[in-house]
Motif scaffolding. Structure first.
Motif, PDB file in Angstrom:
ATOM      1  N   MET A 146       2.540  49.349 114.427  1.00  0.00           N
ATOM      2  CA  MET A 146       2.598  47.907 114.270  1.00  0.00           C
ATOM      3  C   MET A 146       2.118  47.260 115.571  1.00  0.00           C
ATOM      4  O   MET A 146       2.503  47.654 116.658  1.00  0.00           O
ATOM      5  N   GLU A 147       1.282  46.234 115.442  1.00  0.00           N
ATOM      6  CA  GLU A 147       0.752  45.550 116.617  1.00  0.00           C
ATOM      7  C   GLU A 147       1.791  44.602 117.197  1.00  0.00           C
ATOM      8  O   GLU A 147       2.644  44.079 116.497  1.00  0.00           O
ATOM      9  N   LYS A 148       1.669  44.394 118.497  1.00  0.00           N
ATOM     10  CA  LYS A 148       2.603  43.504 119.174  1.00  0.00           C
ATOM     11  C   LYS A 148       2.342  42.060 118.731  1.00  0.00           C
ATOM     12  O   LYS A 148       1.211  41.610 118.712  1.00  0.00           O
ATOM     13  N   GLY A 149       3.410  41.323 118.369  1.00  0.00           N
ATOM     14  CA  GLY A 149       3.286  39.932 117.985  1.00  0.00           C
ATOM     15  C   GLY A 149       2.939  39.706 116.536  1.00  0.00           C
ATOM     16  O   GLY A 149       2.825  38.581 116.090  1.00  0.00           O
ATOM     17  N   LYS A 150       2.761  40.775 115.779  1.00  0.00           N
ATOM     18  CA  LYS A 150       2.426  40.637 114.361  1.00  0.00           C
ATOM     19  C   LYS A 150       3.670  40.895 113.530  1.00  0.00           C
ATOM     20  O   LYS A 150       4.420  41.825 113.789  1.00  0.00           O
ATOM     21  N   ALA A 151       3.885  40.065 112.524  1.00  0.00           N
ATOM     22  CA  ALA A 151       5.012  40.256 111.617  1.00  0.00           C
ATOM     23  C   ALA A 151       4.580  41.210 110.509  1.00  0.00           C
ATOM     24  O   ALA A 151       3.417  41.208 110.110  1.00  0.00           O
ATOM     25  N   PRO A 152       5.485  42.032 110.008  1.00  0.00           N
ATOM     26  CA  PRO A 152       5.138  42.892 108.889  1.00  0.00           C
ATOM     27  C   PRO A 152       4.773  42.056 107.664  1.00  0.00           C
ATOM     28  O   PRO A 152       5.244  40.944 107.488  1.00  0.00           O
ATOM     29  N   ALA A 153       3.907  42.592 106.809  1.00  0.00           N
ATOM     30  CA  ALA A 153       3.404  41.853 105.661  1.00  0.00           C
ATOM     31  C   ALA A 153       4.524  41.490 104.685  1.00  0.00           C
ATOM     32  O   ALA A 153       4.484  40.439 104.064  1.00  0.00           O
ATOM     33  N   ASP A 154       5.544  42.334 104.552  1.00  0.00           N
ATOM     34  CA  ASP A 154       6.609  42.050 103.600  1.00  0.00           C
ATOM     35  C   ASP A 154       7.589  40.997 104.118  1.00  0.00           C
ATOM     36  O   ASP A 154       8.424  40.525 103.371  1.00  0.00           O
ATOM     37  N   ALA A 155       7.473  40.612 105.371  1.00  0.00           N
ATOM     38  CA  ALA A 155       8.372  39.607 105.938  1.00  0.00           C
ATOM     39  C   ALA A 155       7.695  38.240 106.032  1.00  0.00           C
ATOM     40  O   ALA A 155       8.144  37.380 106.753  1.00  0.00           O
ATOM     41  N   ALA A 156       6.614  38.040 105.295  1.00  0.00           N
ATOM     42  CA  ALA A 156       5.904  36.753 105.327  1.00  0.00           C
ATOM     43  C   ALA A 156       6.816  35.672 104.754  1.00  0.00           C
ATOM     44  O   ALA A 156       7.476  35.878 103.735  1.00  0.00           O
ATOM     45  N   GLU A 157       6.825  34.513 105.419  1.00  0.00           N
ATOM     46  CA  GLU A 157       7.688  33.433 104.945  1.00  0.00           C
ATOM     47  C   GLU A 157       7.013  32.687 103.799  1.00  0.00           C
ATOM     48  O   GLU A 157       5.796  32.614 103.738  1.00  0.00           O
ATOM     49  N   PRO A 158       7.796  32.130 102.902  1.00  0.00           N
ATOM     50  CA  PRO A 158       7.227  31.374 101.784  1.00  0.00           C
ATOM     51  C   PRO A 158       6.465  30.143 102.281  1.00  0.00           C
ATOM     52  O   PRO A 158       6.686  29.660 103.386  1.00  0.00           O
ATOM     53  N   ALA A 159       5.574  29.646 101.453  1.00  0.00           N
ATOM     54  CA  ALA A 159       4.738  28.497 101.834  1.00  0.00           C
ATOM     55  C   ALA A 159       5.591  27.270 102.134  1.00  0.00           C
ATOM     56  O   ALA A 159       5.289  26.508 103.053  1.00  0.00           O
ATOM     57  N   ALA A 160       6.662  27.050 101.379  1.00  0.00           N
ATOM     58  CA  ALA A 160       7.513  25.879 101.596  1.00  0.00           C
ATOM     59  C   ALA A 160       8.209  25.972 102.958  1.00  0.00           C
ATOM     60  O   ALA A 160       8.304  24.975 103.677  1.00  0.00           O
ATOM     61  N   ALA A 161       8.668  27.164 103.325  1.00  0.00           N
ATOM     62  CA  ALA A 161       9.338  27.336 104.612  1.00  0.00           C
ATOM     63  C   ALA A 161       8.346  27.155 105.759  1.00  0.00           C
ATOM     64  O   ALA A 161       8.668  26.567 106.790  1.00  0.00           O
ATOM     65  N   CYS A 162       7.122  27.642 105.558  1.00  0.00           N
ATOM     66  CA  CYS A 162       6.082  27.483 106.571  1.00  0.00           C
ATOM     67  C   CYS A 162       5.747  26.014 106.753  1.00  0.00           C
ATOM     68  O   CYS A 162       5.623  25.528 107.872  1.00  0.00           O
ATOM     69  N   ALA A 163       5.616  25.280 105.653  1.00  0.00           N
ATOM     70  CA  ALA A 163       5.306  23.852 105.724  1.00  0.00           C
ATOM     71  C   ALA A 163       6.430  23.083 106.400  1.00  0.00           C
ATOM     72  O   ALA A 163       6.181  22.180 107.201  1.00  0.00           O
ATOM     73  N   ALA A 164       7.671  23.442 106.103  1.00  0.00           N
ATOM     74  CA  ALA A 164       8.811  22.763 106.724  1.00  0.00           C
ATOM     75  C   ALA A 164       8.844  23.036 108.224  1.00  0.00           C
ATOM     76  O   ALA A 164       9.107  22.131 109.023  1.00  0.00           O
ATOM     77  N   ARG A 165       8.552  24.279 108.611  1.00  0.00           N
ATOM     78  CA  ARG A 165       8.546  24.628 110.043  1.00  0.00           C
ATOM     79  C   ARG A 165       7.443  23.874 110.767  1.00  0.00           C
ATOM     80  O   ARG A 165       7.651  23.323 111.854  1.00  0.00           O
ATOM     81  N   LEU A 166       6.257  23.804 110.166  1.00  0.00           N
ATOM     82  CA  LEU A 166       5.138  23.095 110.787  1.00  0.00           C
ATOM     83  C   LEU A 166       5.427  21.596 110.890  1.00  0.00           C
ATOM     84  O   LEU A 166       5.104  20.964 111.899  1.00  0.00           O
ATOM     85  N   ALA A 167       6.055  21.023 109.872  1.00  0.00           N
ATOM     86  CA  ALA A 167       6.407  19.597 109.911  1.00  0.00           C
ATOM     87  C   ALA A 167       7.426  19.334 111.012  1.00  0.00           C
ATOM     88  O   ALA A 167       7.342  18.334 111.722  1.00  0.00           O
TER      89      ALA A 167
END
Length: 65
Positions: free
Chosen positions: A1-22
Motif C-alpha cells: 500500500m502506498e503512503k497517503g493512499k486510502a484502501p479502495a474499500d474504505a472510500a467515503e460515500p459521495a454525500a460524505a465527501c460533499a459534506a466534508r468539502l462544504a
C-alpha cells in the motif's frame, strides 16, 4: 500500500465527501472574511466619509475632534 493512499474499500460515500468539502470551504471562507473585515473596516469608513456632503478633508476625517 502506498503512503497517503486510502484502501479502495474504505472510500467515503459521495454525500460524505460533499459534506466534508462544504465544511472545509466554509471554514476557509469564514477565515478569509474575518481578515477582510478586520483590515477593510477603517478604509471603508474613510471612503464613505470622504464621499459624504459636505466633503471633509482627510485630516478632518482622521482628527478626533
Amino acid at each position: 500500500m502506498e503512503k497517503g493512499k486510502a484502501p479502495a474499500d474504505a472510500a467515503e460515500p459521495a454525500a460524505a465527501c460533499a459534506a466534508r468539502l462544504a465544511r472545509e470551504w466554509s471554514t476557509w471562507a469564514m477565515k478569509n472574511a474575518k481578515v477582510v473585515a478586520h483590515y477593510g473596516f477603517i478604509p471603508l469608513v474613510i471612503l464613505v466619509g470622504m464621499r459624504s456632503e459636505p466633503k471633509p478633508s482627510l485630516a478632518q476625517l482622521l482628527s478626533p475632534v
